[in-house]
Scaffold this active site. Structure first.
Site, PDB file in Angstrom:
ATOM      1  N   HIS A 147       6.008  -0.560  -2.667  1.00  0.00           N
ATOM      2  CA  HIS A 147       5.452   0.153  -3.827  1.00  0.00           C
ATOM      3  C   HIS A 147       5.518   1.667  -3.665  1.00  0.00           C
ATOM      4  O   HIS A 147       4.845   2.415  -4.379  1.00  0.00           O
ATOM      5  CB  HIS A 147       4.005  -0.290  -4.092  1.00  0.00           C
ATOM      6  N   SER A 203      -4.538  -9.807  -3.052  1.00  0.00           N
ATOM      7  CA  SER A 203      -4.998 -10.826  -4.003  1.00  0.00           C
ATOM      8  C   SER A 203      -3.844 -11.732  -4.413  1.00  0.00           C
ATOM      9  O   SER A 203      -4.045 -12.713  -5.119  1.00  0.00           O
ATOM     10  CB  SER A 203      -5.589 -10.137  -5.239  1.00  0.00           C
ATOM     11  N   ASN A 205       0.823  -1.204   0.000  1.00  0.00           N
ATOM     12  CA  ASN A 205       0.000   0.000   0.000  1.00  0.00           C
ATOM     13  C   ASN A 205       0.857   1.255   0.000  1.00  0.00           C
ATOM     14  O   ASN A 205       1.935   1.283   0.581  1.00  0.00           O
ATOM     15  CB  ASN A 205      -0.939  -0.011   1.214  1.00  0.00           C
ATOM     16  N   VAL A 206       0.326   2.277  -0.644  1.00  0.00           N
ATOM     17  CA  VAL A 206       1.032   3.561  -0.731  1.00  0.00           C
ATOM     18  C   VAL A 206       0.305   4.621   0.089  1.00  0.00           C
ATOM     19  O   VAL A 206       0.618   5.794   0.012  1.00  0.00           O
ATOM     20  CB  VAL A 206       1.124   4.006  -2.209  1.00  0.00           C
ATOM     21  N   ASP A 207      -0.681   4.197   0.904  1.00  0.00           N
ATOM     22  CA  ASP A 207      -1.588   5.152   1.569  1.00  0.00           C
ATOM     23  C   ASP A 207      -1.062   5.715   2.890  1.00  0.00           C
ATOM     24  O   ASP A 207      -1.633   6.658   3.428  1.00  0.00           O
ATOM     25  CB  ASP A 207      -2.966   4.510   1.785  1.00  0.00           C
ATOM     26  N   GLY A 219      -5.044  -9.174   3.251  1.00  0.00           N
ATOM     27  CA  GLY A 219      -5.728  -8.277   2.322  1.00  0.00           C
ATOM     28  C   GLY A 219      -5.011  -8.046   1.014  1.00  0.00           C
ATOM     29  O   GLY A 219      -4.982  -6.929   0.502  1.00  0.00           O
TER      30      GLY A 219
HETATM   31  N1  APR Z   1     -10.287  -7.582   4.840  1.00  0.00           N
HETATM   32  C1  APR Z   1      -9.448  -8.498   4.281  1.00  0.00           C
HETATM   33  N2  APR Z   1      -9.272  -8.624   2.926  1.00  0.00           N
HETATM   34  C2  APR Z   1      -9.985  -7.805   2.127  1.00  0.00           C
HETATM   35  C3  APR Z   1     -10.902  -6.846   2.640  1.00  0.00           C
HETATM   36  C4  APR Z   1     -11.031  -6.760   4.069  1.00  0.00           C
HETATM   37  N3  APR Z   1     -11.853  -5.882   4.650  1.00  0.00           N
HETATM   38  N4  APR Z   1     -11.465  -6.184   1.573  1.00  0.00           N
HETATM   39  C5  APR Z   1     -10.904  -6.709   0.444  1.00  0.00           C
HETATM   40  N5  APR Z   1     -10.023  -7.690   0.777  1.00  0.00           N
HETATM   41  C6  APR Z   1      -9.164  -8.478  -0.109  1.00  0.00           C
HETATM   42  C7  APR Z   1      -9.757  -8.863  -1.427  1.00  0.00           C
HETATM   43  O1  APR Z   1     -10.463 -10.090  -1.352  1.00  0.00           O
HETATM   44  C8  APR Z   1      -8.512  -9.000  -2.317  1.00  0.00           C
HETATM   45  O2  APR Z   1      -7.982 -10.316  -2.266  1.00  0.00           O
HETATM   46  O3  APR Z   1      -8.054  -7.656  -0.426  1.00  0.00           O
HETATM   47  C9  APR Z   1      -7.516  -8.032  -1.681  1.00  0.00           C
HETATM   48  C10 APR Z   1      -7.239  -6.757  -2.481  1.00  0.00           C
HETATM   49  O4  APR Z   1      -6.607  -7.138  -3.673  1.00  0.00           O
HETATM   50  P1  APR Z   1      -6.117  -6.061  -4.737  1.00  0.00           P
HETATM   51  O5  APR Z   1      -7.186  -5.073  -4.939  1.00  0.00           O
HETATM   52  O6  APR Z   1      -5.618  -6.835  -5.897  1.00  0.00           O
HETATM   53  O7  APR Z   1      -4.925  -5.305  -3.984  1.00  0.00           O
HETATM   54  P2  APR Z   1      -3.409  -5.757  -3.779  1.00  0.00           P
HETATM   55  O8  APR Z   1      -3.280  -7.229  -3.657  1.00  0.00           O
HETATM   56  O9  APR Z   1      -2.859  -4.950  -2.696  1.00  0.00           O
HETATM   57  O10 APR Z   1      -2.757  -5.279  -5.176  1.00  0.00           O
HETATM   58  C11 APR Z   1      -1.383  -5.398  -5.317  1.00  0.00           C
HETATM   59  O11 APR Z   1      -1.424  -4.198  -7.377  1.00  0.00           O
HETATM   60  O12 APR Z   1      -2.511  -2.554  -8.388  1.00  0.00           O
HETATM   61  C12 APR Z   1      -1.320  -2.888  -7.859  1.00  0.00           C
HETATM   62  O13 APR Z   1       0.342  -1.551  -6.901  1.00  0.00           O
HETATM   63  C13 APR Z   1      -0.969  -1.967  -6.728  1.00  0.00           C
HETATM   64  O14 APR Z   1      -0.142  -2.535  -4.552  1.00  0.00           O
HETATM   65  C14 APR Z   1      -1.090  -2.874  -5.525  1.00  0.00           C
HETATM   66  C15 APR Z   1      -0.817  -4.249  -6.100  1.00  0.00           C
END
Ligand code: APR
Length: 248
Positions: free
Chosen positions: A126, A195, A109-111, A193
């Site tokens: 990131h 994917s 996360n970048v937040d 959290g």
């Molecule tokens: N609690 C736990 N998990 C959650 C929740 C929650 N409240 N809400 C959503 N999720 C899960 C979803 O099921 C999903 O598996 O969080 C995950 C979010 O996945 P992505 O949106 O793909 O985010 P992320 O894995 O961080 O993406 C990786 O991709 O877009 C680039 O640079 C960006 O850092 C990011 C990277």
């Protein structure tokens, strides 16, 4: 979705956590979802900007083609984030830095919400939306929460860009290598959290597993990583993670 209570945490995981000293947590967008930050893919609403998918507007190609458009997108995201607060998942993780003798927090996360919750030494693989970076001398400049962002480098006067890893770019030098070293030596690796689709960050749990660590996933949905995990806690991170601290 099942009710989440202390019985949602397997006793074996509690036992291992009680005796562990070397713990690493890898987080993704899902840990910030309950703070109101849109995720990219699963669970929350996917991010699209002016009809452009996020992985185009957030790309090295766009920095070359139209840096102003990239800044517009990141200005919009900073505005979204400005008033958001860390949630109980961020707070539960922040406690762990003083609970384990060797604790590492790696985030995609970048937040900046982990730091807002009190986490120190966060490995931001990131980058951060609260920093700009010079396109020439690479100097990093903090972007004030409630102030204008810099338009040029204070050292060499060159253009600046968001200090965020964009699609088609390598991770910041050293960040991933440090995370890979720490994950190879941890006893327990939590994956919260994410994917688990974006590499090289998604390789960190694989490195942990290959080096004998216990792997625990916390996610509201199953992911490609779930089958490799020793424990899968399905639910909201903000509800599940505090339960892991309930016997503190
Ligand atoms: N609690 C736990 N998990 C959650 C929740 C929650 N409240 N809400 C959503 N999720 C899960 C979803 O099921 C999903 O598996 O969080 C995950 C979010 O996945 P992505 O949106 O793909 O985010 P992320 O894995 O961080 O993406 C990786 O991709 O877009 C680039 O640079 C960006 O850092 C990011 C990277």
């Amino acid at each position: 979705m099942e009710t989440v209570d202390s019985s949602s945490i397997p006793a074996k995981l509690r036992e291992r956590l009680a005796s562990a000293q070397k713990v690493l947590v890898l987080t993704g967008a899902g840990v910030s979802a309950e703070s109101g930050v849109p995720t990219f893919r699963g669970g929350g609403n996917s991010a699209v900007w002016k009809g452009m998918p996020f992985d185009l507007i957030s790309s090295a190609e766009m920095v070359e083609r139209d840096l102003n458009a990239v800044w517009e997108w990141f200005d919009y995201r900073r505005d979204l984030l400005r008033d958001l607060k860390p949630n109980s998942a961020h707070e539960a993780i922040a406690i762990w830095q003083d609970r384990f003798s060797e604790f590492t927090l790696v985030t995609q996360n970048v937040d900046g919400l982990h730091q807002q919750a009190g986490s120190r030494d966060v490995v931001e693989v990131h980058g951060s939306i609260w920093r700009a970076r010079c396109v020439a001398c690479q100097e990093a400049i903090e972007i004030p929460r409630n102030g204008p962002r810099p338009n040029e480098c204070q050292s060499c006067g060159e253009r600046v860009r968001p200090d965020v890893v964009l699609f088609g770019e390598l991770l910041p030098p050293g960040a991933f290598e440090y995370a890979a070293h720490m994950v190879a030596n941890c006893e327990i690796c939590f994956v919260v959290g994410t994917s688990a689709l974006v590499y090289p960050a998604a390789s960190l749990p694989e490195i942990a597993k290959a080096n004998g660590a216990l792997l625990c996933e916390v996610n509201s949905e199953r992911t490609p990583l779930s089958n490799f995990c020793d424990f899968v806690l399905t639910g909201k991170a903000g509800e599940l993670l505090p339960l892991l601290n309930s016997d503190l």
